[in-house]
Design a protein around this motif. Structure first.
Motif, mmCIF file in Angstrom:
data_model
loop_
_atom_site.group_PDB
_atom_site.id
_atom_site.type_symbol
_atom_site.label_atom_id
_atom_site.label_comp_id
_atom_site.label_asym_id
_atom_site.label_seq_id
_atom_site.Cartn_x
_atom_site.Cartn_y
_atom_site.Cartn_z
ATOM 1 N N ASP A 34 27.923 -3.600 22.453
ATOM 2 C CA ASP A 34 29.264 -3.876 22.940
ATOM 3 C C ASP A 34 29.156 -4.628 24.264
ATOM 4 O OD1 ASP A 34 31.802 -3.733 23.819
ATOM 5 O OD2 ASP A 34 32.029 -1.574 23.546
ATOM 6 N N ALA A 35 30.054 -5.456 24.597
ATOM 7 C CA ALA A 35 30.005 -6.227 25.829
ATOM 8 C C ALA A 35 30.197 -5.313 27.013
ATOM 9 C CB ALA A 35 31.076 -7.301 25.824
ATOM 10 N N HIS A 36 31.003 -4.301 26.801
ATOM 11 C CA HIS A 36 31.259 -3.367 27.890
ATOM 12 C C HIS A 36 30.015 -2.553 28.181
ATOM 13 C CE1 HIS A 36 33.504 -0.872 30.535
ATOM 14 N NE2 HIS A 36 33.258 0.236 29.809
ATOM 15 N N THR A 37 29.335 -2.053 27.189
ATOM 16 C CA THR A 37 28.116 -1.288 27.398
ATOM 17 C C THR A 37 27.022 -2.180 27.955
ATOM 18 O OG1 THR A 37 27.497 -1.620 25.118
ATOM 19 C CG2 THR A 37 28.442 0.490 25.691
ATOM 20 N N ASP A 38 27.016 -3.397 27.491
ATOM 21 C CA ASP A 38 26.016 -4.327 28.005
ATOM 22 C C ASP A 38 26.246 -4.570 29.483
ATOM 23 O OD1 ASP A 38 23.785 -5.944 27.612
ATOM 24 O OD2 ASP A 38 25.052 -7.744 27.379
ATOM 25 N N THR A 39 27.442 -4.709 29.899
ATOM 26 C CA THR A 39 27.755 -4.920 31.308
ATOM 27 C C THR A 39 27.424 -3.671 32.102
ATOM 28 O OG1 THR A 39 29.849 -5.620 30.314
ATOM 29 C CG2 THR A 39 29.485 -6.220 32.547
ATOM 30 N N GLN A 40 27.669 -2.503 31.503
ATOM 31 C CA GLN A 40 27.347 -1.260 32.221
ATOM 32 C C GLN A 40 25.835 -1.136 32.412
ATOM 33 O OE1 GLN A 40 29.099 1.901 29.987
ATOM 34 N NE2 GLN A 40 31.046 1.757 31.097
ATOM 35 N N ILE A 41 25.094 -1.502 31.399
ATOM 36 C CA ILE A 41 23.630 -1.442 31.498
ATOM 37 C C ILE A 41 23.147 -2.417 32.570
ATOM 38 C CG2 ILE A 41 21.482 -1.916 30.275
ATOM 39 C CD1 ILE A 41 22.830 -0.877 27.758
ATOM 40 N N HIS A 42 23.706 -3.630 32.529
ATOM 41 C CA HIS A 42 23.315 -4.613 33.545
ATOM 42 C C HIS A 42 23.737 -4.153 34.938
ATOM 43 C CE1 HIS A 42 21.625 -7.796 31.128
ATOM 44 N NE2 HIS A 42 22.651 -7.758 30.278
ATOM 45 N N ALA A 43 24.871 -3.523 35.033
ATOM 46 C CA ALA A 43 25.357 -3.040 36.332
ATOM 47 C C ALA A 43 24.439 -1.941 36.836
ATOM 48 C CB ALA A 43 26.782 -2.536 36.227
ATOM 49 N N LYS A 44 24.067 -0.977 35.931
ATOM 50 C CA LYS A 44 23.152 0.090 36.335
ATOM 51 C C LYS A 44 21.804 -0.492 36.775
ATOM 52 C CE LYS A 44 24.838 4.031 33.744
ATOM 53 N NZ LYS A 44 24.507 5.019 32.730
ATOM 54 N N MET A 45 21.332 -1.469 36.012
ATOM 55 C CA MET A 45 20.054 -2.093 36.349
ATOM 56 C C MET A 45 20.166 -2.799 37.704
ATOM 57 S SD MET A 45 18.068 -4.934 34.288
ATOM 58 C CE MET A 45 17.185 -4.419 32.997
ATOM 59 N N PHE A 46 21.279 -3.479 37.936
ATOM 60 C CA PHE A 46 21.490 -4.177 39.205
ATOM 61 C C PHE A 46 21.511 -3.185 40.350
ATOM 62 C CE2 PHE A 46 24.568 -5.528 42.429
ATOM 63 C CZ PHE A 46 23.918 -6.640 42.918
ATOM 64 N N TYR A 47 22.270 -2.059 40.162
ATOM 65 C CA TYR A 47 22.339 -1.034 41.211
ATOM 66 C C TYR A 47 20.973 -0.405 41.463
ATOM 67 C CZ TYR A 47 27.426 -1.401 40.884
ATOM 68 O OH TYR A 47 28.710 -1.854 40.885
ATOM 69 N N SER A 48 20.210 -0.178 40.416
ATOM 70 C CA SER A 48 18.878 0.403 40.563
ATOM 71 C C SER A 48 17.969 -0.542 41.330
ATOM 72 C CB SER A 48 18.212 0.686 39.234
ATOM 73 O OG SER A 48 18.993 1.358 38.365
ATOM 74 N N GLN A 49 18.005 -1.812 40.923
ATOM 75 C CA GLN A 49 17.162 -2.784 41.624
ATOM 76 C C GLN A 49 17.603 -2.914 43.079
ATOM 77 O OE1 GLN A 49 17.530 -6.365 39.338
ATOM 78 N NE2 GLN A 49 15.923 -5.771 37.869
ATOM 79 N N ARG A 50 18.910 -2.939 43.270
ATOM 80 C CA ARG A 50 19.423 -3.050 44.637
ATOM 81 C C ARG A 50 18.971 -1.861 45.463
ATOM 82 N NH1 ARG A 50 25.416 -1.627 45.785
ATOM 83 N NH2 ARG A 50 24.375 0.307 45.293
ATOM 84 N N ASN A 51 19.103 -0.671 44.932
ATOM 85 C CA ASN A 51 18.675 0.540 45.647
ATOM 86 C C ASN A 51 17.171 0.522 45.917
ATOM 87 O OD1 ASN A 51 21.262 1.470 45.745
ATOM 88 N ND2 ASN A 51 21.048 2.827 43.957
ATOM 89 N N MET A 52 16.409 0.034 44.927
ATOM 90 C CA MET A 52 14.964 -0.035 45.121
ATOM 91 C C MET A 52 14.640 -1.011 46.251
ATOM 92 S SD MET A 52 11.949 -1.135 42.488
ATOM 93 C CE MET A 52 12.376 -2.852 42.602
ATOM 94 N N TYR A 53 15.273 -2.182 46.266
ATOM 95 C CA TYR A 53 15.030 -3.145 47.330
ATOM 96 C C TYR A 53 15.486 -2.599 48.681
ATOM 97 C CZ TYR A 53 13.715 -6.865 44.087
ATOM 98 O OH TYR A 53 13.076 -7.620 43.146
ATOM 99 N N LEU A 54 16.640 -1.955 48.717
ATOM 100 C CA LEU A 54 17.129 -1.368 49.975
ATOM 101 C C LEU A 54 16.180 -0.279 50.467
ATOM 102 C CD1 LEU A 54 20.987 -1.132 49.412
ATOM 103 C CD2 LEU A 54 19.767 -2.604 51.002
ATOM 104 N N THR A 55 15.704 0.560 49.569
ATOM 105 C CA THR A 55 14.781 1.618 49.945
ATOM 106 C C THR A 55 13.470 1.017 50.448
ATOM 107 O OG1 THR A 55 15.749 3.028 48.238
ATOM 108 C CG2 THR A 55 13.638 3.700 49.151
ATOM 109 N N GLY A 56 12.973 0.025 49.730
ATOM 110 C CA GLY A 56 11.729 -0.637 50.157
ATOM 111 C C GLY A 56 11.892 -1.302 51.514
ATOM 112 N N PHE A 57 13.022 -2.009 51.685
ATOM 113 C CA PHE A 57 13.268 -2.678 52.954
ATOM 114 C C PHE A 57 13.432 -1.658 54.072
ATOM 115 C CE2 PHE A 57 16.016 -4.938 55.990
ATOM 116 C CZ PHE A 57 15.162 -5.992 56.287
ATOM 117 N N THR A 58 14.091 -0.541 53.780
ATOM 118 C CA THR A 58 14.266 0.520 54.774
ATOM 119 C C THR A 58 12.914 1.114 55.161
ATOM 120 O OG1 THR A 58 16.440 1.018 53.833
ATOM 121 C CG2 THR A 58 15.480 2.665 55.263
#
Length: 135
Positions: free
Chosen positions: A3-27
């Motif tokens: 579904d496009a909605h689930t696909d966007t949710q998966i991409h959003a979760k992946m984006f948030y995870s990557q963002r958190n990982m980069y923020l944690t690494g940078f911190t």
């Protein structure tokens, strides 16, 4: 089926995870940099304190050096004056020795002449006595 909605949710979760990982690494990176910066700053402060102490010691040593050089110059002048005085005293001592030798030789000559005078006087008195006897 995706579904496009689930696909966007998966991409959003992946984006948030990557963002958190980069923020944690940078911190974490910033934390390491900050801790190292704090360590370097504390070392710098310790070294600045040591520098201040060394500068004080250097100033004190410079003052002591200047005082010692002045004292050395004074002592050299005093030594020079005393050596001049010693030379003058040696000259006076030599002059006194010469005067003593002259006085001794004059005394010896006086005693020799006094003895000669006494001998001549005795001879004269004997002659007078003999002349009186013969008359």
């Amino acid at each position: 089926m995706k579904d496009a909605h689930t696909d966007t949710q998966i991409h959003a979760k992946m984006f948030y995870s990557q963002r958190n990982m980069y923020l944690t690494g940078f911190t974490l990176f910033l934390a390491i940099v900050c801790s190292r910066l704090i360590a370097i700053l504390s070392e710098i402060m310790k070294h600045e304190e040591k520098i201040a102490v060394v500068e004080k010691q250097a100033k004190n040593q410079q003052k002591e050096y200047e005082r010692l050089t002045e004292e050395k110059e004074k002592l050299e002048k005093e030594l020079e004056e005393r050596s001049k005085l010693t030379e003058e005293l040696q000259k006076k001592s030599k002059d006194a020795e010469v005067v003593l030798k002259q006085a001794k030789s004059q005394q010896e000559e006086y005693l020799r002449l006094a003895d000669k005078y006494n001998d001549l006087e005795k001879k004269y008195e004997r002659r007078e006595y003999e002349e009186k006897k013969s008359k």
